[in-house]
Design a protein around this motif. Structure first.
Motif, PDB file in Angstrom:
ATOM      1  N   GLU A   1       3.051   5.707  -2.869  1.00 29.13           N
ATOM      2  CA  GLU A   1       1.893   4.812  -3.048  1.00 29.13           C
ATOM      3  C   GLU A   1       1.608   4.401  -4.205  1.00 29.13           C
ATOM      4  O   GLU A   1       2.235   4.954  -5.253  1.00 29.13           O
ATOM      5  CB  GLU A   1       0.590   5.344  -2.101  1.00 29.13           C
ATOM      6  CG  GLU A   1       0.287   6.457  -2.688  1.00 29.13           C
ATOM      7  CD  GLU A   1      -0.953   7.070  -1.992  1.00 29.13           C
ATOM      8  OE1 GLU A   1      -1.514   6.373  -1.128  1.00 29.13           O
ATOM      9  OE2 GLU A   1      -1.348   8.309  -2.319  1.00 29.13           O
TER      10      GLU A   1
ATOM     11  N   PRO B   1       0.991   0.395  -5.733  1.00 26.16           N
ATOM     12  CA  PRO B   1      -0.354   0.201  -6.322  1.00 26.16           C
ATOM     13  C   PRO B   1      -0.498   1.384  -7.633  1.00 26.16           C
ATOM     14  O   PRO B   1      -1.121   1.214  -8.389  1.00 26.16           O
ATOM     15  CB  PRO B   1      -1.360   0.671  -5.230  1.00 26.16           C
ATOM     16  CG  PRO B   1      -0.752   1.137  -4.103  1.00 26.16           C
ATOM     17  CD  PRO B   1       0.557   0.458  -4.318  1.00 26.16           C
ATOM     18  N   ARG B   2       0.245   2.702  -7.263  1.00 26.03           N
ATOM     19  CA  ARG B   2       0.067   3.710  -8.253  1.00 26.03           C
ATOM     20  C   ARG B   2       1.477   4.200  -8.633  1.00 26.03           C
ATOM     21  O   ARG B   2       1.729   4.690  -9.882  1.00 26.03           O
ATOM     22  CB  ARG B   2      -0.475   4.688  -7.659  1.00 26.03           C
ATOM     23  CG  ARG B   2      -2.197   4.639  -7.605  1.00 26.03           C
ATOM     24  CD  ARG B   2      -2.881   5.604  -7.049  1.00 26.03           C
ATOM     25  NE  ARG B   2      -2.863   5.718  -5.549  1.00 26.03           N
ATOM     26  CZ  ARG B   2      -3.254   4.772  -4.463  1.00 26.03           C
ATOM     27  NH1 ARG B   2      -4.270   4.054  -5.300  1.00 26.03           N
ATOM     28  NH2 ARG B   2      -3.252   4.955  -3.467  1.00 26.03           N
ATOM     29  N   GLY B   3       2.434   4.167  -7.904  1.00 27.48           N
ATOM     30  CA  GLY B   3       3.914   4.552  -8.171  1.00 27.48           C
ATOM     31  C   GLY B   3       4.921   3.845  -8.834  1.00 27.48           C
ATOM     32  O   GLY B   3       5.940   3.945  -8.882  1.00 27.48           O
TER      33      GLY B   3
ATOM     34  N   ARG C   1       0.993  -1.243  -0.232  1.00 21.31           N
ATOM     35  CA  ARG C   1      -0.056   0.106  -0.009  1.00 21.31           C
ATOM     36  C   ARG C   1       0.881   1.258  -0.099  1.00 21.31           C
ATOM     37  O   ARG C   1       0.436   2.241  -0.737  1.00 21.31           O
ATOM     38  CB  ARG C   1      -0.956   0.103   1.418  1.00 21.31           C
ATOM     39  CG  ARG C   1      -1.972  -1.013   1.151  1.00 21.31           C
ATOM     40  CD  ARG C   1      -2.700  -1.313   2.521  1.00 21.31           C
ATOM     41  NE  ARG C   1      -3.857  -2.226   2.382  1.00 21.31           N
ATOM     42  CZ  ARG C   1      -4.325  -2.794   3.523  1.00 21.31           C
ATOM     43  NH1 ARG C   1      -4.149  -2.387   4.892  1.00 21.31           N
ATOM     44  NH2 ARG C   1      -5.273  -3.753   3.230  1.00 21.31           N
TER      45      ARG C   1
END
Length: 259
Positions: free
Chosen positions: A259, A188-190, A5
């Motif tokens: 994140e 998750p996004r990075g 996360r």
């Protein structure tokens, strides 16, 4: 899919070293003030710590402090300010030592193992060859035996590349030490962050493919640098350096995060 996360970078102090410790063949007259880091992962399966900083209690004891001066290339004891203390940084994030369920150890030099002793409920992950080296008659003054010889702890020894959970992979990067490992983290996004630890201290180790100065097996050290670069290229990832101030200082530091 990834179980990660957030990734926190914890700045845990500084070491004053000749550049030749970090870059093989560099002039020993050039001194570096190099950061020491640890990394905290918030995951769907609990808190994970990669490396554990310097035990600053030794810096307050004159006899213990002398131990740091016997490490290869050492010209000064490390600098650990109150803002660098690992456990208070974790506390400010709401994380107690007993909340850490896994500690991954890159290798057994003192600037990576200082606080392992405090995470008594965590499983400890180390490459088997590094464990065997540290538990034997290694004669390495940069390995503090009482940081890692912890009776009754849950050791989970691994061999080669391995996976802790989706999004967290250990990567064997021997050379600097017999069982040195790095960590690949998928956010998750990075995107992908590759935490290289001491496989290469400075950006030029990777750009010029030069082994660390403190590296009993330079050929293996260069092979590990190339392995990490290949992983970076294959994943589009970011090599996150442990000791390079020009790489560490611009990054978000805890309590900020990726994140």
């Amino acid at each position: 899919m990834t179980d990660v996360r957030r990734l926190y970078i914890l700045l845990c102090g500084y070491e004053i070293l000749p550049k030749s410790v970090s870059v093989r063949g560099a002039p020993p007259s050039l001194l570096m003030c190099e950061p020491v880091c640890a990394y905290l992962l918030e995951t769907a399966r609990g808190w994970v710590l990669f490396d554990a900083g310097i035990d600053s209690a030794r810096l307050k004891d004159p006899v213990q402090r002398e131990r740091f001066l016997t490490a290869p290339g050492s010209v000064s004891a490390p600098i650990v300010l109150s803002e660098h203390e690992l456990l208070p940084q974790l506390a400010r994030l709401g994380v107690a030592p007993e909340d850490i369920h896994a500690v991954i150890i890159s290798h057994t030099h003192y600037d990576h193992t200082g606080h392992v002793k405090h995470f008594t409920r965590a499983a400890l992950y180390m490459q088997r060859r590094e464990y065997d080296h540290a538990m034997g008659a290694h004669g390495n003054p940069a390995v503090f035996d009482d940081d890692v010889r912890l009776p009754g702890r849950e050791w989970r020894l691994v061999d080669g590349d391995w996976e802790l959970m989706p999004g967290v992979r250990g990567i064997l990067t021997a050379g600097h030490m017999p069982g040195h490992q790095s960590l690949l983290v998928e956010l998750p996004r990075g995107g992908t962050k590759i935490l290289v630890a001491d496989a290469g201290d400075l950006r030029e180790n990777f750009e010029q493919e030069v082994a660390p100065g403190e590296c009993p097996d330079p050929a293996q050290g260069i092979a590990s640098i190339r392995k990490l670069k290949a992983l970076r290229d294959a994943t589009g990832g970011d090599l996150v350096l442990f000791h390079d101030p020009n790489d560490v200082h611009p990054r978000p530091m805890a309590p900020d995060f990726y994140e």
